[in-house]
Motif scaffolding. Structure first.
Motif, short mmCIF file in Angstrom:
data_model
loop_
_atom_site.label_atom_id
_atom_site.label_comp_id
_atom_site.label_asym_id
_atom_site.label_seq_id
_atom_site.Cartn_x
_atom_site.Cartn_y
_atom_site.Cartn_z
N LEU A 14 0.90 -1.15 -0.16
CA LEU A 14 0.10 -0.05 -0.05
C LEU A 14 0.89 1.27 -0.13
O LEU A 14 0.48 2.28 0.76
CB LEU A 14 -0.86 -0.13 1.38
N PHE A 71 2.41 -12.05 4.82
CA PHE A 71 1.64 -12.39 3.41
C PHE A 71 1.25 -13.65 3.16
O PHE A 71 0.32 -13.97 2.92
CB PHE A 71 2.95 -12.24 2.45
N VAL A 94 1.52 -5.26 -5.12
CA VAL A 94 2.14 -4.05 -5.54
C VAL A 94 3.24 -3.86 -4.64
O VAL A 94 3.42 -2.48 -3.89
CB VAL A 94 1.15 -2.64 -5.46
N LEU A 109 10.31 -9.07 -4.58
CA LEU A 109 9.23 -10.04 -3.63
C LEU A 109 8.38 -10.66 -4.75
O LEU A 109 7.57 -11.66 -4.39
CB LEU A 109 8.63 -9.50 -2.46
N HIS A 117 8.97 -0.33 -19.32
CA HIS A 117 7.84 0.04 -20.03
C HIS A 117 7.89 0.15 -21.30
O HIS A 117 7.22 -0.27 -22.25
CB HIS A 117 7.20 1.25 -19.21
N1 LIG Z 1 3.47 0.39 -13.52
C1 LIG Z 1 4.10 1.52 -12.91
O1 LIG Z 1 4.16 2.45 -13.74
C2 LIG Z 1 4.70 1.49 -11.69
C3 LIG Z 1 5.00 2.84 -10.89
C4 LIG Z 1 5.68 2.65 -9.77
C5 LIG Z 1 5.67 1.67 -9.13
N2 LIG Z 1 5.72 0.18 -9.82
C6 LIG Z 1 6.02 -0.90 -9.16
O2 LIG Z 1 5.22 -1.15 -7.99
C7 LIG Z 1 5.99 -1.90 -7.13
C8 LIG Z 1 5.81 -1.07 -5.98
O3 LIG Z 1 6.28 0.21 -6.11
P1 LIG Z 1 6.08 1.58 -5.04
O4 LIG Z 1 6.61 2.66 -5.65
O5 LIG Z 1 4.62 1.42 -4.85
O6 LIG Z 1 6.90 1.04 -3.85
P2 LIG Z 1 6.76 1.44 -2.21
O7 LIG Z 1 7.86 1.07 -1.51
O8 LIG Z 1 6.09 2.89 -2.35
O9 LIG Z 1 5.58 0.42 -1.70
C9 LIG Z 1 5.87 -0.89 -1.35
C10 LIG Z 1 4.81 -1.53 -0.52
O10 LIG Z 1 4.92 -2.69 -0.18
C11 LIG Z 1 4.83 -3.19 1.12
N3 LIG Z 1 5.53 -4.38 1.59
C12 LIG Z 1 6.89 -4.42 1.75
N4 LIG Z 1 7.17 -5.84 2.10
C13 LIG Z 1 5.94 -6.58 1.95
C14 LIG Z 1 5.70 -7.69 2.14
N5 LIG Z 1 6.59 -8.65 2.47
N6 LIG Z 1 4.39 -8.18 1.95
C15 LIG Z 1 3.47 -7.09 1.62
N7 LIG Z 1 3.63 -5.98 1.54
C16 LIG Z 1 4.92 -5.40 1.72
C17 LIG Z 1 5.39 -1.99 1.91
O11 LIG Z 1 4.96 -1.81 2.99
C18 LIG Z 1 4.56 -0.84 0.97
O12 LIG Z 1 3.36 -0.76 1.31
C19 LIG Z 1 7.37 -2.12 -7.55
O13 LIG Z 1 7.48 -3.30 -8.01
C20 LIG Z 1 7.37 -0.92 -8.61
O14 LIG Z 1 8.52 -1.48 -9.92
C21 LIG Z 1 5.27 0.39 -10.86
#
Ligand SMILES: NC(=O)c1ccc[n+]([C@@H]2O[C@H](COP(=O)([O-])OP(=O)(O)OC[C@H]3O[C@@H](n4cnc5c(N)ncnc54)[C@H](O)[C@@H]3O)[C@@H](O)[C@H]2O)c1
Length: 339
Positions: free
Chosen positions: A12, A59, A74, A79, A183
């Motif tokens: 989240l 998880f 997400v 992971l 992308h």
């Molecule tokens: N499609 C896109 O354009 C796009 C853009 C940004 C990020 N992403 C991808 O989304 C993913 C997350 O990126 P983000 O920027 O939101 O990261 P972030 O660090 O802001 O969020 C990661 C989340 O995962 C949670 N988390 C960590 N370990 C965990 C676990 N073991 N089980 C459950 N939750 C866990 C964290 O608490 C946090 O809520 C990445 O893989 C990134 O590449 C994609």
């Protein structure tokens, strides 16, 4: 399927929160019932603001909950592979953010798990495929509108964040090509009809964030990709644009050329005053792809409910990782690398 798809979301953070809001309030045919995060404040917010009732710090307990049908992951990229495999083993449909995994072997393990659970949907979040302009471009190519496409020039350029907040994630993101250009790599394959990449060459520079040198990364990276049959792609990724987020793609064919997302203009407003004539810029990918994130999640839910088939496959994600990894190797070796 007529019943509502019960969804759980893991992660989240920056993007997870956005997906969670879409699932809670905007996507049809589903209900966001469960959330997982190691951060208590994120779970509290999901309960308070999104009405999520099942909250998990762990998880394994989250993914095995018999009262959810599908999970949306997400979570940090490192992971992804294990979590997708665990979700499929628990017989859940699964959506996972890009990239599928940082290593090709991990992607292939996920593909094998998906084949063993072929009745489950497994989807990777290449959100640009769900953007109206990119979809229009692809349809125009399919209709022969630009003849034979043979060159893609695509860039993902982020607004400079002087705080350098992304540096916290940089060591585990796979580097600028796996994080940002992945992308563009997927777009190039999609627009060119999925040719096999054979050789790449990359070069980059650090314009602002000197700390990246310690992890072998750059904040501005270029790459050239050669494909079987003669097609080529050129990618540019930046984390240091001064004016805004600028995702832009050009597809050049034998009978025409397409351009998606020229410039970073937020809307059609043009301001003319004593300073000159200007437009305001898109701030970030969340703003640029707000509609696409919604359409992407709707496509996932529709596929889980048997109402739509997805053209995007896990193998597309494996190939994007294969090319992204070769580009990353080339940045480090300063030599062309085979894919
Ligand atoms: N499609 C896109 O354009 C796009 C853009 C940004 C990020 N992403 C991808 O989304 C993913 C997350 O990126 P983000 O920027 O939101 O990261 P972030 O660090 O802001 O969020 C990661 C989340 O995962 C949670 N988390 C960590 N370990 C965990 C676990 N073991 N089980 C459950 N939750 C866990 C964290 O608490 C946090 O809520 C990445 O893989 C990134 O590449 C994609």
């Amino acid at each position: 399927m007529t019943s509502t798809l019960r969804i759980g979301i893991a992660g989240l953070g920056r993007l997870g929160r956005r997906h969670a809001e879409n699932l809670a309030f905007r996507v049809r045919g589903c209900q966001l019932v469960s959330a997982c995060s190691p951060v208590a404040a994120e779970l509290d917010a999901a309960q308070r603001e999104l009405g999520v009732t099942r909250l998990h710090a762990d998880f394994d307990a989250f993914v095995r909950d018999p009262d959810i049908d599908a999970v949306v992951l997400v979570t940090p990229t490192a992971l992804h592979a294990e979590q997708v495999i665990a979700a499929l083993a628990a017989a859940k449909h699964v959506f996972v953010e890009k990239p599928l995994a940082l290593g090709v072997a991990d992607c292939e393990r996920v593909e094998r798990a998906a084949r063993a659970h072929a009745d489950r949907v497994a989807m990777v979040g290449f959100v640009r495929r769900f953007d109206a302009s990119y979809a229009h471009a692809r349809a125009h190519i399919e209709q022969g509108g630009i003849g034979r496409p043979f060159l893609v020039r695509s860039q993902t350029c982020d607004l400079l964040d002087p705080s350098g907040a992304f540096l916290k994630f940089a060591p585990t993101s796979g580097g600028i090509y796996m994080d940002c250009s992945v992308h563009d790599i997927d777009l190039a394959r999609w627009m060119l009809g999925s040719p096999r990449a054979t050789r790449v060459f990359a070069s980059g520079t650090i314009a602002v964030h000197d700390e990246l040198a310690a992890i072998g990364d750059v904040d501005n990276g270029l790459a050239i990709v050669e494909f079987d049959g003669g097609a080529r792609a050129v990618f540019y990724a930046s984390r240091t644009f001064a004016h805004g987020h600028e995702t832009q793609t050009e597809v050049i064919g034998t009978a025409g050329k397409l351009l998606v997302g020229a410039g970073a203009a937020r809307d059609r407003l043009q301001i003319a005053d004593a300073h000159g004539v200007r437009q305001l810029a898109v701030a970030d990918f969340v703003e640029r792809f707000a509609d696409a994130f919604l359409h992407e999640m709707q496509a996932f839910v529709d596929a889980c409910r048997g109402e739509q088939r997805l053209a995007l496959t896990l193998n597309d994600a494996t190939e994007a990782t294969r090319i992204g990894q070769a580009i990353t190797r080339s940045l480090k070796s300063a030599m062309p690398e085979s894919v």
